[in-house]
Structure formats: structure tokens, C-alpha cells
Design an enzyme around this catalytic site. Structure first.
Site, short mmCIF file in Angstrom:
data_model
loop_
_atom_site.label_atom_id
_atom_site.label_comp_id
_atom_site.label_asym_id
_atom_site.label_seq_id
_atom_site.Cartn_x
_atom_site.Cartn_y
_atom_site.Cartn_z
N THR A 13 0.81 -1.22 0.00
CA THR A 13 0.00 0.00 0.00
C THR A 13 0.84 1.27 0.00
O THR A 13 0.47 2.27 -0.62
CB THR A 13 -0.93 0.00 1.23
OG1 THR A 13 -1.76 -1.16 1.19
CG2 THR A 13 -1.82 1.23 1.25
N ASP A 57 2.49 -8.47 -4.31
CA ASP A 57 1.52 -8.29 -3.23
C ASP A 57 1.98 -9.14 -2.05
O ASP A 57 2.41 -10.29 -2.23
CB ASP A 57 0.13 -8.74 -3.70
CG ASP A 57 -0.93 -8.45 -2.65
OD1 ASP A 57 -0.98 -9.21 -1.65
OD2 ASP A 57 -1.70 -7.51 -2.83
N ASP A 90 0.71 -7.51 5.33
CA ASP A 90 0.13 -8.81 5.67
C ASP A 90 1.18 -9.84 6.03
O ASP A 90 0.99 -10.66 6.94
CB ASP A 90 -0.74 -9.33 4.53
CG ASP A 90 -2.08 -8.62 4.46
OD1 ASP A 90 -2.41 -7.88 5.40
OD2 ASP A 90 -2.79 -8.79 3.46
N THR A 165 4.65 -9.33 15.18
CA THR A 165 3.56 -10.04 14.53
C THR A 165 2.46 -9.03 14.21
O THR A 165 2.25 -8.07 14.96
CB THR A 165 3.02 -11.17 15.43
OG1 THR A 165 2.13 -11.99 14.69
CG2 THR A 165 2.31 -10.63 16.66
N THR A 275 2.88 -22.16 21.40
CA THR A 275 1.62 -21.88 22.07
C THR A 275 0.74 -20.92 21.28
O THR A 275 1.23 -20.03 20.59
CB THR A 275 1.85 -21.30 23.47
OG1 THR A 275 0.60 -20.91 24.05
CG2 THR A 275 2.77 -20.10 23.45
N GLN A 276 -0.57 -21.10 21.41
CA GLN A 276 -1.53 -20.17 20.81
C GLN A 276 -1.60 -18.86 21.58
O GLN A 276 -2.20 -17.89 21.10
CB GLN A 276 -2.91 -20.82 20.77
CG GLN A 276 -3.00 -22.07 19.90
CD GLN A 276 -4.34 -22.77 19.98
OE1 GLN A 276 -5.35 -22.17 20.33
NE2 GLN A 276 -4.36 -24.06 19.66
#
Length: 339
Positions: A13, A57, A90, A165, A275-276
């Protein structure tokens, strides 16, 4: 002494400009970047731009993209004091993680940035992100780079690349570093947290270029079906599996799950327990539910981000065909990616 910086525009972008007639967004010519961002002239830097052809992209980023990008930095490393990579948001954290492992003995800044709004938009964050990234890439003390590592600069904060992240798609503070403090914060002045910054590399730059993308991820959830796990673990070419577990690295007490994982590790598949919980770390010995994974042959992803785990695992498997060697590499702290 005049600083010399290379801007590499890969897509995203930040490099878009609205056509006043059609209102469609299209990339502008980065060779004329000073026309879009006249503030650049006030730095007094020698700024050179290079654009990938074709542009990518960020959703289409892959291993070949990382190799192309690292190749540009390698080829022009001795020409510049620092590098700024303009990248779609992203997958920026994946690219930053990959570069942090690929670029060994790094002694110059490689700062990734981008924006949520095109650089020509009225409320764009692109100009601030670009100007801040350039100033950080040029910053030196005693003729040495202040931030000699791969980092992400976004919304006035500099984060270690392999600790960042993306957590937001519709906000300017799109990136977080849950388990490591910022390297710098930009206010009226840029305040560097020198104790958090890695020391500069010693020796010549070396670039690791072998990846093995035969990896998969499996996110556990209550009620997960055996056939779903079998479909992933049973991939014939699988060499690495990132297992996204609960809490401190726990999994359901399902005998068939441990049997499948034990069989995979016995066949040479590296299973990484991560781990989540983004703001925590894996401690497999804390509970029986985690100890079972350890006994099945899983290794710990510690407090690494998912992006760092995936890219590091692919590089480990590519550089070290033998499972034991790849495991040994993965467990090392290569670029400050884990505590």
C-alpha cells in the site's frame, strides 16, 4: 559524512497513489520519490531506490521472494550504510523473520516498513513510517550503525523483526512484539533502547539461501478429529510440523494424537510445540498435557512468534538435511528470536 541508503520497494500500500481521474490505486515511480515525499531532501542522505519487477503483493510472498530480496541486500551491501524495505503489511513479519535468519553477521540496519493507507492519502501513515525508517537506517554512533539488525518500524515504534507479529488490519499500530521490548520509539526525538538492540555482527555478511518448505502447521482445538490430524501428519513429503497448542504448550489427552506425533518424529519429522498464547512461552514440563508432547519427541518453540517458528524451521531443514542437525540449529538462539 553523508549517509547512503537503499530503499527497496517490493510492493504494498505504501507505494500506491490514486489516479485522480479513475480513483484507482497504482504504484508510483519510486525514482521520483522526492516529489511524493519532499521532506526527504532535508535529511541530506544519498538515497537510492530499487523496485522489484514485477512488484509482489504481500499475500503472494514466498521463499523465492525472500531469496530475491536477500540477494539485493547481499549484492549492494558494501554500497550503503543501511537498507529500508517497503513491504505490504500482511506478511511483513514473515519476511522480517526470514531475513533475520538469512543475513548472518549483519552489521547494518535492514528496516522494513509499509503503511495502512497509500502515501498520497490525506491521513496516510506512509510518510511517517518511511521517514522514521530512513532516519533509523542512517543512525550511527562512533561510525557504527545504532541498530545493526532486521527490524520493523511502524507507527513510531521499532520492533525486532523476528519478534513482531501483525495483529490489526484497520489500525495504524498494526504490529506488536508481545515478548520483547521495542528497540526504539520515535517521539520528538528517536529514543533508542540500546540494551535491547543486538550487537553488530563480526566479519563479512553471509547469506543463507537454502529453504525447505515441506512444513505444515496444525492448530489444536477442543474436539479435533483424528482424521484431520492424520491428514496433516500423513503428508508424504512432510519434514516439519508446527503444532499450535494450548496455554504453556499443552495438548488434549488423546492417545491417538500422541501415537501419530510419536510416529512422525520417529520418521524424522521435526515437530515444534508453539503456544496459541502470543504473549507467553512453551514450558512442556509444566503439565502432564505438555509432558506427553515432549515424550512424543516434540521440541519447544519457546516464546517465538509463529512467523519466526515457520521461517526458522524452513531454513533449518534447508540448510541441514539431517534431522538432528536441523533440530540443533532450530534450538539455538540465532538472531534474538527467543528469550
Amino acid at each position: 559524512m553523508e549517509r547512503s541508503l537503499l530503499i527497496v520497494y517490493t510492493g504494498g500500500t505504501i507505494g500506491m497513489k490514486e489516479n485522480p481521474e479513475t480513483r484507482a490505486l497504482a504504484p508510483f515511480n519510486f525514482e521520483q520519490i522526492e516529489q511524493e515525499v519532499p521532506e526527504l531532501r532535508r535529511f541530506g542522505y544519498n538515497i537510492v531506490t530499487e523496485s522489484l519487477a514485477p512488484l509482489v503483493d504481500s499475500s503472494d510472498v514466498d521463499v523465492d521472494f525472500w531469496l530475491r530480496l536477500a540477494g539485493i541486500i547481499e549484492a549492494r551491501y558494501n554500497e550503503f550504510d543501511g537498507f529500508v524495505v517497503l513491504h505490504g503489511t500482511d506478511t511483513m513479519a514473515y519476511t522480517a523473520s526470514a531475513l533475520s535468519f538469512m543475513l548472518c553477521n549483519l552489521s547494518k540496519p535492514v528496516v522494513l516498513t509499509g503503511s495502512q493507507l497509500p502515501i498520497g492519502a490525506i491521513r496516510t501513515d506512509g510518510k511517517e513510517n518511511l521517514l522514521g525508517a530512513l532516519e533509523i537506517a542512517a543512525a550511527q554512533a562512533d561510525n557504527q550503525a545504532i541498530v545493526p539488525e532486521v527490524a520493523i518500524f511502524f507507527n513510531h515504534v521499532l520492533l525486532r523483526g523476528n519478534r513482531a507479529t501483525k495483529f490489526g488490519a484497520a489500525r495504524f499500530d498494526a504490529f506488536k512484539s508481545y515478548n520483547y521490548p521495542p528497540l526504539a520509539e520515535a517521539g520528538i526525538a528517536i529514543r533508542y533502547h540500546t540494551q535491547a538492540i543486538r550487537p553488530r555482527g563480526i566479519g563479512d555478511l553471509q547469506v543463507l539461501k537454502r529453504f525447505d518448505a515441506h512444513v505444515a502447521s496444525l492448530r489444536l482445538f477442543p474436539g479435533i478429529a483424528q482424521e484431520a490430524v492424520e491428514a496433516v501428519v500423513g503428508i508424504p513429503t512432510l519434514r516439519g510440523l508446527v503444532l499450535e497448542t494450548f496455554g504453556s504448550g499443552n495438548a488434549p489427552s488423546l492417545p491417538w494424537l500422541y501415537d501419530l506425533l510419536r510416529h512422525a518424529t520417529s520418521c524424522g519429522v521435526i515437530v515444534v510445540n508453539t503456544t496459541q498464547c502470543a504473549a507467553d512461552s512453551v514450558t512442556m514440563a509444566a503439565y502432564d498435557a505438555g509432558l506427553g508432547l515432549l515424550q512424543a519427541g516434540a521440541i519447544s518453540g519457546a516464546d517465538m512468534t509463529f512467523e519466526a517458528v515457520i521461517t526458522k524451521l524452513m531454513l533449518a531443514l534447508g540448510e541441514y538435511p539431517a534431522t538432528n542437525d536441523a533440530t540443533s540449529y532450530f534450538l539455538r538462539n540465532i538472531a534474538g528470536e527467543k528469550s
